[in-house]
Design a protein around this motif. Structure first.
Motif, PDB file in Angstrom:
ATOM      1  N   GLU A  31       0.907  -1.191   0.097  1.00 16.68           N
ATOM      2  CA  GLU A  31       0.119  -0.096  -0.114  1.00 16.68           C
ATOM      3  C   GLU A  31       0.859   1.174  -0.026  1.00 16.68           C
ATOM      4  OE1 GLU A  31      -3.196   2.341  -0.041  1.00 16.68           O
ATOM      5  OE2 GLU A  31      -3.357   0.221  -0.281  1.00 16.68           O
ATOM      6  N   LEU A  32       2.113   1.134   0.881  1.00 10.10           N
ATOM      7  CA  LEU A  32       2.930   2.400   0.881  1.00 10.10           C
ATOM      8  C   LEU A  32       3.623   2.767  -0.530  1.00 10.10           C
ATOM      9  CD1 LEU A  32       4.314   1.807   4.224  1.00 10.10           C
ATOM     10  CD2 LEU A  32       3.057   3.555   3.754  1.00 10.10           C
ATOM     11  N   GLU A  33       3.845   1.529  -1.399  1.00 11.30           N
ATOM     12  CA  GLU A  33       4.385   1.622  -2.560  1.00 11.30           C
ATOM     13  C   GLU A  33       3.498   2.329  -3.557  1.00 11.30           C
ATOM     14  OE1 GLU A  33       6.578  -1.848  -4.101  1.00 11.30           O
ATOM     15  OE2 GLU A  33       8.491  -1.221  -2.600  1.00 11.30           O
ATOM     16  N   ILE A  34       2.373   1.709  -3.401  1.00 11.89           N
ATOM     17  CA  ILE A  34       1.060   2.260  -4.440  1.00 11.89           C
ATOM     18  C   ILE A  34       1.014   3.805  -4.224  1.00 11.89           C
ATOM     19  CG2 ILE A  34      -1.432   2.184  -4.670  1.00 11.89           C
ATOM     20  CD1 ILE A  34      -1.138  -0.654  -4.095  1.00 11.89           C
ATOM     21  N   ARG A  35       1.423   4.217  -3.176  1.00  4.86           N
ATOM     22  CA  ARG A  35       1.033   5.922  -2.606  1.00  4.86           C
ATOM     23  C   ARG A  35       2.288   6.573  -3.091  1.00  4.86           C
ATOM     24  NH1 ARG A  35      -2.928   7.134   0.939  1.00  4.86           N
ATOM     25  NH2 ARG A  35      -4.455   5.481   1.287  1.00  4.86           N
ATOM     26  N   GLY A  36       3.402   5.877  -3.761  1.00  2.00           N
ATOM     27  CA  GLY A  36       4.638   6.575  -3.877  1.00  2.00           C
ATOM     28  C   GLY A  36       5.584   6.711  -3.064  1.00  2.00           C
ATOM     29  N   HIS A  37       5.848   5.889  -1.950  1.00  2.00           N
ATOM     30  CA  HIS A  37       6.687   5.765  -1.130  1.00  2.00           C
ATOM     31  C   HIS A  37       7.782   4.611  -1.288  1.00  2.00           C
ATOM     32  CE1 HIS A  37       4.604   9.025   0.947  1.00  2.00           C
ATOM     33  NE2 HIS A  37       3.607   8.085   1.023  1.00  2.00           N
ATOM     34  N   ALA A  38       8.810   4.689  -1.081  1.00  2.00           N
ATOM     35  CA  ALA A  38       9.818   3.645  -1.312  1.00  2.00           C
ATOM     36  C   ALA A  38       9.940   2.871  -0.153  1.00  2.00           C
ATOM     37  CB  ALA A  38      11.387   4.340  -1.506  1.00  2.00           C
ATOM     38  N   VAL A  39       9.950   1.483  -0.282  1.00  2.00           N
ATOM     39  CA  VAL A  39       9.894   0.652   0.871  1.00  2.00           C
ATOM     40  C   VAL A  39      10.831  -0.595   0.600  1.00  2.00           C
ATOM     41  CG1 VAL A  39       8.102  -0.658   2.391  1.00  2.00           C
ATOM     42  CG2 VAL A  39       7.424   1.219   1.156  1.00  2.00           C
ATOM     43  N   GLU A  40      11.490  -0.772   1.611  1.00  2.00           N
ATOM     44  CA  GLU A  40      12.240  -1.892   1.461  1.00  2.00           C
ATOM     45  C   GLU A  40      12.235  -2.525   3.019  1.00  2.00           C
ATOM     46  OE1 GLU A  40      15.904  -0.060  -1.078  1.00  2.00           O
ATOM     47  OE2 GLU A  40      16.335  -0.288   0.989  1.00  2.00           O
ATOM     48  N   VAL A  41      12.218  -4.084   2.842  1.00  2.00           N
ATOM     49  CA  VAL A  41      12.129  -5.017   4.087  1.00  2.00           C
ATOM     50  C   VAL A  41      13.426  -5.674   4.474  1.00  2.00           C
ATOM     51  CG1 VAL A  41      10.505  -6.685   4.932  1.00  2.00           C
ATOM     52  CG2 VAL A  41       9.764  -5.124   2.995  1.00  2.00           C
ATOM     53  N   VAL A  42      13.553  -5.615   5.848  1.00  2.00           N
ATOM     54  CA  VAL A  42      14.966  -6.447   6.073  1.00  2.00           C
ATOM     55  C   VAL A  42      14.263  -7.736   6.960  1.00  2.00           C
ATOM     56  CG1 VAL A  42      16.986  -6.273   7.284  1.00  2.00           C
ATOM     57  CG2 VAL A  42      16.264  -4.409   6.277  1.00  2.00           C
ATOM     58  N   LEU A  43      14.514  -8.837   6.614  1.00  2.73           N
ATOM     59  CA  LEU A  43      14.343 -10.177   7.086  1.00  2.73           C
ATOM     60  C   LEU A  43      15.524 -11.102   7.501  1.00  2.73           C
ATOM     61  CD1 LEU A  43      11.276 -10.888   4.539  1.00  2.73           C
ATOM     62  CD2 LEU A  43      10.889 -10.281   7.059  1.00  2.73           C
ATOM     63  N   PRO A  44      15.363 -11.956   8.396  1.00  6.35           N
ATOM     64  CA  PRO A  44      16.382 -12.754   8.552  1.00  6.35           C
ATOM     65  C   PRO A  44      16.423 -13.948   7.355  1.00  6.35           C
ATOM     66  CG  PRO A  44      15.191 -12.765  10.540  1.00  6.35           C
ATOM     67  CD  PRO A  44      14.386 -12.129   9.444  1.00  6.35           C
ATOM     68  N   LEU A  45      17.564 -14.528   6.981  1.00  2.00           N
ATOM     69  CA  LEU A  45      17.591 -15.506   6.157  1.00  2.00           C
ATOM     70  C   LEU A  45      17.563 -16.841   6.786  1.00  2.00           C
ATOM     71  CD1 LEU A  45      18.366 -15.615   2.549  1.00  2.00           C
ATOM     72  CD2 LEU A  45      20.346 -16.823   3.662  1.00  2.00           C
ATOM     73  N   TYR A  46      15.995 -17.121   6.540  1.00  3.32           N
ATOM     74  CA  TYR A  46      15.892 -18.516   7.380  1.00  3.32           C
ATOM     75  C   TYR A  46      16.211 -19.636   6.447  1.00  3.32           C
ATOM     76  CZ  TYR A  46      12.602 -15.739  10.661  1.00  3.32           C
ATOM     77  OH  TYR A  46      12.066 -14.866  11.584  1.00  3.32           O
ATOM     78  N   ASP A  47      16.555 -20.921   7.138  1.00  2.16           N
ATOM     79  CA  ASP A  47      16.751 -21.958   6.220  1.00  2.16           C
ATOM     80  C   ASP A  47      15.426 -22.544   5.903  1.00  2.16           C
ATOM     81  OD1 ASP A  47      15.723 -22.584   8.727  1.00  2.16           O
ATOM     82  OD2 ASP A  47      17.455 -24.465   8.910  1.00  2.16           O
ATOM     83  N   CYS A  48      14.345 -22.213   6.746  1.00  2.45           N
ATOM     84  CA  CYS A  48      12.996 -22.877   6.219  1.00  2.45           C
ATOM     85  C   CYS A  48      12.159 -21.778   5.613  1.00  2.45           C
ATOM     86  CB  CYS A  48      12.280 -23.394   7.597  1.00  2.45           C
ATOM     87  SG  CYS A  48      12.330 -22.012   8.893  1.00  2.45           S
ATOM     88  N   MET A  49      12.536 -20.817   5.063  1.00  3.98           N
ATOM     89  CA  MET A  49      11.590 -19.772   4.304  1.00  3.98           C
ATOM     90  C   MET A  49      11.133 -20.416   3.145  1.00  3.98           C
ATOM     91  SD  MET A  49      13.404 -16.156   4.350  1.00  3.98           S
ATOM     92  CE  MET A  49      14.461 -16.511   3.053  1.00  3.98           C
ATOM     93  N   ARG A  50      10.005 -19.960   2.429  1.00  5.89           N
ATOM     94  CA  ARG A  50       9.624 -20.376   1.164  1.00  5.89           C
ATOM     95  C   ARG A  50      10.395 -19.682   0.007  1.00  5.89           C
ATOM     96  NH1 ARG A  50       4.176 -22.169   0.445  1.00  5.89           N
ATOM     97  NH2 ARG A  50       4.761 -22.296  -1.714  1.00  5.89           N
ATOM     98  N   TYR A  51      11.487 -20.394  -0.441  1.00  5.05           N
ATOM     99  CA  TYR A  51      12.430 -19.595  -1.273  1.00  5.05           C
ATOM    100  C   TYR A  51      11.749 -19.557  -2.638  1.00  5.05           C
ATOM    101  CZ  TYR A  51      16.304 -19.629   1.715  1.00  5.05           C
ATOM    102  OH  TYR A  51      17.109 -19.373   2.989  1.00  5.05           O
TER     103      TYR A  51
END
Length: 492
Positions: A31-51
């Motif tokens: 939603e924030l990107e649709i409104r024209g804002h720059a968004v980045e997400v920081v997450l851990p690199l889990y071994d069990c993520m949905r790669y």
């Protein structure tokens, strides 16, 4: 004016999702990107993520050294797109294997894992030259970001950054001992153990990471206005009420949004017949499809449904009572859900066996995404008798699909469902049935009115369905609320 927002979170759907927090990080970022804002997400690199949900995963920073205890831990930072969102994944190379454990939560050293991640996220911003206007952190796992930012990193080059912190779950607070202070470089025990900072209000030997976020962040939110009040004035704050009251000028509730792309009866790929508020007849065809799928009797009667985890929080005694009561009142009943607790599952399996030959009842113990969509589309009434519900999405989905919610007046349920008979809203602003007391009489008072209206005043019931479908519980309003909050703290 466009802003740069960095989400720092333990989850984001669908790549690393345990609960609603993951959905919020994805939905709000979009939603924030649709409104024209720059968004980045920081997450851990889990071994069990949905790669399989990450596109273009590649290393961007091979040598991120994070000061830790007496030394430093080398991390690799990866970048990839998750459903269009720009995501950075931090992979620590430490003997503890913080995120290579086959699961997201539930380990004895949780406070160490998440304190490291909070420190690593800030170190990544510092060393990569990234300077977001706002860092948006989530739950106690990232609660140490604000104290670290304002006590250490502000003096090293991150002096203009502001923090918005969202508490999704007050029950878990990251209560731990002083080793976190030593490992992260905060050190000064007497200073941080002060109850004005991180010192736990009930255990003088502990610090509380959730409390630290409340004290240090520039603004703190929870997931509905009603729940913000409950957190301060009832036991639902799990002891954080006093510190929230001290900092009430920077605390408020913002209702979560629902992903209106995924939950849309006009386009939903999981339902056989599409419809909208202007033409709801497709819903009645979906009701017949639901009956066929679950071998329910084809009859002139409403279908009452429950969809969700079989968790004590959800009022399981009331779910069970609602099942029998609905059948007594001439309705059919459908349940979809399961519990991680074997005893609870076994109890509902017993009910399923007991009801095996009843043509008006079906219990599906488990989770089936396609069936969930069909139940929302095909049911007439959805029951949500929660003991507590910070926000709740099932009632929002029900409204979107023209299924009339019967809910307990608590948390986000009270902020989204307005009683047909007792609300002070105008007639077109009423969309369901509510009850106050978490007991059998309370549930019966609302459920009997819903079933009675279906039988006796079908035109009024249809009007209630259409009212619900006209409500906007997308990320549109919450997105604007968060933009306002970010703007406010940037200029403080």
């Amino acid at each position: 004016m466009s802003m740069y927002i960095m989400m720092v979170a333990p989850e984001m759907a669908p790549v690393a999702k345990v609960g609603g927090l993951g959905d919020v990080v994805l939905g709000l970022s979009r939603e924030l990107e649709i409104r024209g804002h720059a968004v980045e997400v920081v997450l851990p690199l889990y071994d069990c993520m949905r790669y399989d949900h990450i596109w273009g995963l590649q290393v961007t920073h091979p040598d991120l050294w994070v000061p830790w205890g007496a030394g430093a831990v080398r991390c690799t930072v990866w970048f990839g797109f998750v459903h269009g969102r720009k995501c950075f994944f931090i992979e620590p190379h430490s003997p503890e294997n913080f995120f290579n454990r086959g699961g997201y939560y539930g380990f004895p050293d949780e406070h160490i894992r998440w304190s490291f991640f909070s420190k690593a996220a800030l170190e990544f911003l510092l060393q990569s030259g990234k300077r977001p206007d706002v860092i948006h952190t989530h739950d106690w796992q990232t609660g140490l970001v604000a104290p670290l930012l304002f006590e250490i990193y502000k003096h090293q080059g991150l002096e203009r950054q502001r923090v918005c912190h969202t508490i999704h779950n007050f029950k878990h607070q990251g209560i731990c001992g002083p080793n976190v202070l030593d490992l992260t470089g905060l050190k000064r025990h007497d200073y941080y153990y002060s109850r004005d900072r991180l010192g736990d209000d009930y255990d003088p030997t502990a610090i509380n990471l959730a409390k630290g976020a409340v004290v240090y962040a520039n603004f703190v939110t929870t997931v509905s206005p009603r729940h913000a009040w409950e957190a301060r004035f009832t036991e639902q704050g799990h002891g954080l009420g006093p510190v929230l009251t001290t900092h009430q000028a920077k605390f408020g509730g913002v209702l979560n949004g629902l992903d209106y792309e995924m939950w849309n009866p006009q386009t939903d790929p999981h339902i056989p017949h599409h419809y909208d508020a202007a033409a709801v007849d497709g819903k009645f065809a979906d009701k017949e499809a639901l009956r066929e799928r679950l071998w329910l009797r084809k009859d002139y009667s409403p279908i009452v449904a429950y969809v969700g985890r079989l968790d004590p929080q959800k009022g399981l005694d009331l779910v069970r009572h609602g099942l029998y009561y609905a059948l007594e009142r001439g309705a059919q009943f459908v349940l979809l859900g399961s519990s991680p607790e074997q005893g609870i599952n076994a109890h509902f399996w017993d009910i399923k066996r007991q009801m095996n030959d009843n043509p008006d009842c079906h219990l599906e113990i488990g989770y089936d995404e396609e069936l969930a969509h069909l139940i929302y589309a095909g049911a007439d009434i959805l029951m949500v008798p929660s003991l507590f519900e910070p926000c709740g999405l099932t009632q929002m989905i029900a409204l979107r699909y023209g299924t009339v919610p019967v809910v307990r007046e608590v948390g986000g349920l009270a902020d989204t469902v307005f009683d047909k008979d007792h609300s002070d809203r105008p007639r077109e602003g009423r969309n369901g049935f509510t009850f106050r007391d978490p007991d059998h009489a309370g549930l019966e008072s609302a459920l009997s009115r819903a079933i009675g209206l279906w039988y006796d005043y079908p035109d009024q019931f249809r009007e209630l369905m259409e009212n619900g479908m006209h409500f906007d519980y997308s990320w549109n309003w919450p997105g604007q609320n968060y933009v306002n909050i970010y703007d406010y703290i940037r200029h403080k």
